[in-house]
Scaffold this motif. Structure first.
Motif, PDB file in Angstrom:
ATOM      1  N   LEU A  20     118.049  56.222 -31.635  1.00 23.03           N
ATOM      2  CA  LEU A  20     119.284  56.104 -30.857  1.00 23.03           C
ATOM      3  C   LEU A  20     119.458  57.301 -29.926  1.00 23.03           C
ATOM      4  O   LEU A  20     119.909  57.150 -28.777  1.00 23.03           O
ATOM      5  CB  LEU A  20     120.475  55.996 -31.811  1.00 23.03           C
ATOM      6  CG  LEU A  20     121.805  55.545 -31.214  1.00 23.03           C
ATOM      7  CD1 LEU A  20     121.655  54.199 -30.513  1.00 23.03           C
ATOM      8  CD2 LEU A  20     122.857  55.456 -32.309  1.00 23.03           C
TER       9      LEU A  20
ATOM     10  N   PHE B  36     127.513  56.383 -33.985  1.00 23.95           N
ATOM     11  CA  PHE B  36     126.813  55.530 -34.947  1.00 23.95           C
ATOM     12  C   PHE B  36     127.152  55.927 -36.384  1.00 23.95           C
ATOM     13  O   PHE B  36     127.485  55.076 -37.219  1.00 23.95           O
ATOM     14  CB  PHE B  36     125.309  55.644 -34.695  1.00 23.95           C
ATOM     15  CG  PHE B  36     124.430  54.930 -35.677  1.00 23.95           C
ATOM     16  CD1 PHE B  36     124.603  53.582 -35.933  1.00 23.95           C
ATOM     17  CD2 PHE B  36     123.401  55.604 -36.332  1.00 23.95           C
ATOM     18  CE1 PHE B  36     123.773  52.900 -36.835  1.00 23.95           C
ATOM     19  CE2 PHE B  36     122.579  54.936 -37.230  1.00 23.95           C
ATOM     20  CZ  PHE B  36     122.759  53.598 -37.481  1.00 23.95           C
TER      21      PHE B  36
ATOM     22  N   CYS C 101     118.611  48.633 -38.824  1.00 25.53           N
ATOM     23  CA  CYS C 101     118.907  49.439 -37.631  1.00 25.53           C
ATOM     24  C   CYS C 101     117.682  50.218 -37.181  1.00 25.53           C
ATOM     25  O   CYS C 101     117.400  50.309 -35.981  1.00 25.53           O
ATOM     26  CB  CYS C 101     120.062  50.397 -37.919  1.00 25.53           C
ATOM     27  SG  CYS C 101     121.682  49.598 -38.023  1.00 25.53           S
TER      28      CYS C 101
ATOM     29  N   LEU D 238     124.222  48.637 -30.847  1.00 22.15           N
ATOM     30  CA  LEU D 238     124.215  49.959 -30.221  1.00 22.15           C
ATOM     31  C   LEU D 238     124.883  50.005 -28.859  1.00 22.15           C
ATOM     32  O   LEU D 238     125.226  51.092 -28.374  1.00 22.15           O
ATOM     33  CB  LEU D 238     122.787  50.477 -30.113  1.00 22.15           C
ATOM     34  CG  LEU D 238     121.804  49.741 -29.206  1.00 22.15           C
ATOM     35  CD1 LEU D 238     120.626  50.665 -28.893  1.00 22.15           C
ATOM     36  CD2 LEU D 238     121.265  48.468 -29.837  1.00 22.15           C
TER      37      LEU D 238
ATOM     38  N   TYR E 263     128.117  52.017 -28.951  1.00 21.56           N
ATOM     39  CA  TYR E 263     128.050  53.481 -28.995  1.00 21.56           C
ATOM     40  C   TYR E 263     127.711  54.057 -27.618  1.00 21.56           C
ATOM     41  O   TYR E 263     128.327  55.033 -27.178  1.00 21.56           O
ATOM     42  CB  TYR E 263     126.997  53.926 -30.018  1.00 21.56           C
ATOM     43  CG  TYR E 263     127.041  53.171 -31.323  1.00 21.56           C
ATOM     44  CD1 TYR E 263     128.241  53.013 -32.009  1.00 21.56           C
ATOM     45  CD2 TYR E 263     125.895  52.599 -31.875  1.00 21.56           C
ATOM     46  CE1 TYR E 263     128.295  52.312 -33.202  1.00 21.56           C
ATOM     47  CE2 TYR E 263     125.938  51.906 -33.071  1.00 21.56           C
ATOM     48  CZ  TYR E 263     127.134  51.749 -33.723  1.00 21.56           C
ATOM     49  OH  TYR E 263     127.183  51.052 -34.905  1.00 21.56           O
TER      50      TYR E 263
END
Length: 421
Positions: A146, A167, A186, A376, A379
Motif C-alpha cells: 500500500l 488502512f 489484502c 484501498l 484510503y
C-alpha cells in the motif's frame, strides 16, 4: 648481501569491518520501506493485544466463542479467536472433513498458511500463534504494498504513510490482527495491483491465482488489474491482444483447484456456494440483483437509527449503520478519485463501484464494513483530497483519529465475544 624479505599480503582482521557492514545492512533495511512498515505493524499488534487484555476481561464473553473452546481459555491470543475464526480453525486442523457443513463456505488459503506455519514449527507453535504469525506477515506485506501503491498517486512522503495509517485505523482493521483471512486477502490483492502498476504481469498473475482461492470477491481485484493492464496500452483495443491478458482467466485456477478439492472431499464442486443455505443463522443471505432496493432499505434503517426513530441496538449498529456509512464513503471515494485523476484514477474508481455492487448483491450489508477493508481506493482518495487541498489535511488527521476510536470500540466488542461483524 642483504636478504630481502618479501612479506605476504597483510590480513586485516575482518571481524570489526564485517560486523559494521552487517550492522549497516540491518540499519539500512530498518530504514527502508520493509523495515519501517514492520516496526509499525509490530507496534500496532502490540497495541491491540494490550487493549484486549486491559478491557477484555472486564466484560463477560458472549456467544462469540467458537464451539471448539480454543478461544475460551484465557491466553495472550485467545481474543483473536472469535465468531468465524472457529471455522477457519476447523479447516486448518481438519480441512473440510468435519460434519459441520457451514465450514465449507470459508475458503482455504488462510487456513492452509496457518497449517503450513504450524507444521514447519514441528508442533512448537499452536493454532492461534501460527495464525498470528501468518497475519503479522500478511499485514506487514499489505502495508508495504500500500505504501508503494500510494507513490503512484501521491507526491509527499507524509502522504504515502498517511495511506498506510488510514488502512491500519479503519473501523474493521482489527480483523487483520484476528484469526480471519482479511490480512492474507489484502496482502495478495494489494501486491497484485502493485505489480500491475509496475507492469510486472507474471508476478501479478501469481498473486491473483491464490487470491481467487481466498474469497469470491477476488473478482473485483482481477477487474482492477485488468483495467490497469488495459490502461497501460492507452485504452486501445489492440492493447488487449498481447499475451499477458491470459493471466486474467488463468487467475481462476485457484478457484478451480478449490472447487475440485471440494468435489473430491464433499461430492459437490459448488459446496462453498451452497453452504450458506444449510445454516439458519445465515438465512438473510439471498442473492438479489436489485442492489438499489437493498441500498435504499439500508439507508432508511440507518437514517432511522441515527435520528432516533428506532433503537440503536448492537446489531443495528454493526450490521446496518456502520456498513451503510462505509458503502456511502466507498462510492464517494470512487467518484472523487475519477474526477481528480481521470484516466489514471479510472481503474481504482471502477474497482470501488464494482466492490459496492458485489457487496450489496445478497439482500443485506451484514459484515460489509469488514469486507470494505481491502477497498484501498478509500484510503488513497482520503489522503489525495488533503494533498490536493492542503487546508483539508486536518480533516484527514481527524478522520484517522475518529476511525481509530471506532476500531478500538468494535475490537473490544469482538474480544469480549459480542457481535462485531
Amino acid at each position: 648481501m642483504t636478504d630481502t624479505i618479501t612479506a605476504g599480503p597483510t590480513r586485516v582482521p575482518a571481524d570489526s569491518s564485517e560486523r559494521r557492514t552487517g550492522r549497516e545492512r540491518v540499519l539500512g533495511w530498518l530504514a527502508g520501506d520493509y523495515g519501517k512498515v514492520l516496526l509499525v505493524v509490530l507496534a500496532w499488534n502490540v497495541a491491540l493485544t494490550a487493549v484486549a487484555w486491559l478491557f477484555g476481561p472486564s466484560t463477560p464473553s458472549s456467544e462469540g466463542i467458537p464451539k471448539t473452546g480454543i478461544g475460551s481459555t484465557l491466553s495472550l491470543l485467545s481474543h483473536t479467536y472469535r465468531w468465524d475464526a472457529g471455522n477457519y480453525g476447523e479447516i486448518a486442523e481438519h480441512a473440510y472433513t468435519g460434519d459441520f457443513i457451514p465450514v465449507r463456505a470459508f475458503y482455504p488459503v488462510f487456513p492452509i498458511c496457518v497449517w503450513l506455519v504450524k507444521t514447519l514449527s514441528f508442533g512448537t507453535l499452536g493454532l492461534l500463534t501460527a495464525g498470528f504469525v501468518v497475519n503479522l506477515i500478511a499485514t506487514w506485506l499489505a502495508g508495504v504494498a500500500l505504501l508503494k501503491i500510494a507513490r503512484f498517486f501521491l507526491t509527499a512522503t507524509r502522504s504515502h504513510w498517511l495511506v498506510v495509517g488510514a488502512f491500519l485505523t479503519a473501523p474493521a482493521a482489527f480483523f487483520l490482527h484476528s484469526f480471519y483471512s482479511e490480512a492474507v486477502f489484502c496482502a495478495l490483492g494489494f501486491w497484485a495491483y502493485l505489480f500491475a502498476l509496475r507492469r510486472q504481469w507474471l508476478w501479478m498473475g501469481l498473486c491473483l491465482i491464490p487470491l481467487t482461492a481466498s474469497r469470491i470477491t477476488a473478482a473485483v481485484f482481477i477487474g482492477l488489474c485488468f483495467l490497469e493492464f488495459w490502461r497501460s496500452s492507452g485504452w486501445k483495443p489492440r492493447g488487449l491482444l498481447s499475451w499477458p491478458i491470459l493471466w486474467f482467466p488463468v487467475a481462476y485456477v485457484g478457484l478451480g483447484a478449490h472447487m475440485l478439492y471440494m468435489k473430491l472431499e464433499t461430492g459437490s464442486a459448488t459446496a462453498s456456494f451452497t453452504a450458506l443455505e444449510s445454516a439458519g443463522t445465515w438465512s438473510y443471505h439471498k442473492f438479489n440483483p436489485n442492489i438499489f432496493g437493498t441500498t435504499l432499505t439500508e439507508l432508511k434503517i440507518t437514517a432511522s437509527a441515527l435520528t432516533g426513530g428506532s433503537p440503536m441496538t448492537g446489531w443495528t449498529l454493526m450490521s446496518h449503520v456502520l456498513p451503510t456509512i462505509g458503502l456511502v464513503l466507498l462510492v464517494a471515494s470512487s467518484v472523487y478519485f475519477f474526477i481528480a485523476l481521470r484516466s489514471k484514477g479510472l481503474p481504482l474508481a471502477l474497482f470501488g463501484i464494482a466492490s459496492f455492487v458485489m457487496l450489496t448483491l445478497n439482500s443485506n450489508v451484514v459484515s460489509v464494513h469488514r469486507y470494505l477493508l481491502p477497498c484501498l481506493v478509500m484510503y488513497v482518495a482520503l489522503v489525495h483530497l488533503a494533498e490536493w487541498r492542503p487546508k483539508l489535511r486536518g480533516v484527514v488527521y481527524a478522520t484517522l483519529y475518529l476511525n481509530s476510536l471506532i476500531c478500538t470500540a468494535i475490537f473490544i466488542r469482538f474480544a469480549t465475544g459480542h457481535w462485531a461483524g
